[in-house]
Design a protein around this motif. Sequence first.
Motif, PDB file in Angstrom:
ATOM      1  N   SER A 184       0.482  -1.548  -0.015  1.00  0.00           N
ATOM      2  CA  SER A 184       0.305   0.092   0.030  1.00  0.00           C
ATOM      3  C   SER A 184       0.538   1.142  -0.048  1.00  0.00           C
ATOM      4  N   ALA A 185       1.807   1.542   0.809  1.00  0.00           N
ATOM      5  CA  ALA A 185       2.704   2.137   0.943  1.00  0.00           C
ATOM      6  C   ALA A 185       3.495   2.899  -0.439  1.00  0.00           C
ATOM      7  N   VAL A 227      -1.615  -4.901  -6.702  1.00  0.00           N
ATOM      8  CA  VAL A 227      -1.789  -6.663  -6.741  1.00  0.00           C
ATOM      9  C   VAL A 227      -2.317  -7.402  -7.513  1.00  0.00           C
ATOM     10  N   THR A 228      -1.879  -7.559  -8.224  1.00  0.00           N
ATOM     11  CA  THR A 228      -2.466  -8.911  -9.120  1.00  0.00           C
ATOM     12  C   THR A 228      -2.774 -10.358  -9.270  1.00  0.00           C
ATOM     13  N   ILE A 278      -9.233   2.546   0.425  1.00  0.00           N
ATOM     14  CA  ILE A 278      -9.376   1.345   1.459  1.00  0.00           C
ATOM     15  C   ILE A 278     -10.338  -0.036   1.308  1.00  0.00           C
ATOM     16  N   ASP A 279     -11.963   0.464   0.331  1.00  0.00           N
ATOM     17  CA  ASP A 279     -12.219  -0.461   0.183  1.00  0.00           C
ATOM     18  C   ASP A 279     -11.948  -1.105  -0.650  1.00  0.00           C
ATOM     19  N   GLY A 299      -5.793  -2.323  -3.873  1.00  0.00           N
ATOM     20  CA  GLY A 299      -5.604  -3.185  -5.370  1.00  0.00           C
ATOM     21  C   GLY A 299      -5.511  -4.663  -4.876  1.00  0.00           C
ATOM     22  N   VAL A 300      -4.974  -4.673  -3.617  1.00  0.00           N
ATOM     23  CA  VAL A 300      -4.671  -5.750  -3.053  1.00  0.00           C
ATOM     24  C   VAL A 300      -5.697  -6.856  -3.291  1.00  0.00           C
ATOM     25  N   SER A 301      -5.408  -8.639  -3.835  1.00  0.00           N
ATOM     26  CA  SER A 301      -6.442  -9.307  -4.193  1.00  0.00           C
ATOM     27  C   SER A 301      -5.998 -10.540  -3.111  1.00  0.00           C
TER      28      SER A 301
END
Length: 174
Positions: free
Chosen positions: A7-8, A13-14, A113-114, A118-120
């Motif tokens: 996040s930072a 991440v896909t 945040i929702d 982008g992290v899966s």
Amino acid sequence: LLLALLSACGSAVTTPIPTGSAPELSPDAASFIVDTDMSLDDWIAILYLLQRPDIDIKAITVSGTGVAHCEPGARNAQNLASLAGRLEIPVACGRDTPLAGSRTFPEAWRSPIDELYGVSLPENPNPPSDQPAVGLLSAVLQNSIEPVSILALGPLTNLAEMLQADPTLPAQIS
């Protein structure tokens, strides 16, 4: 920590992260309910607790009055539990408005945040609890033989509403 670092860096991440295995809980594991607004620091705290054999998370309640909107926050909490191999943990949404006032986080803060920046995560196949957060909080406390600890990571709206509805519940909170 991985989520925080990603996040930072602003990286998306896909590739889905594989589901972990749940630790075998100690027979004397302490019972906890996590009440959260699903902000970034809460993700790390929840993942940390889910990996501890001496902590048994009985439920996660999400407040819609914090950083995350309630439905995406609840979905993300379920998926964090899935990542940790704890599919069975019930997750419930609270109210979307505070008990008093009208302050809300800026939408520019809430949307990332929702979406977990982008992290899966692995999808939890279980639906959210059919009870609202207050109902789930109350049920876990009322049905527990021993008092339960509450880790309050959010704006306390769910807890305040629960205590307004049933002022006897503090006897069940350690």
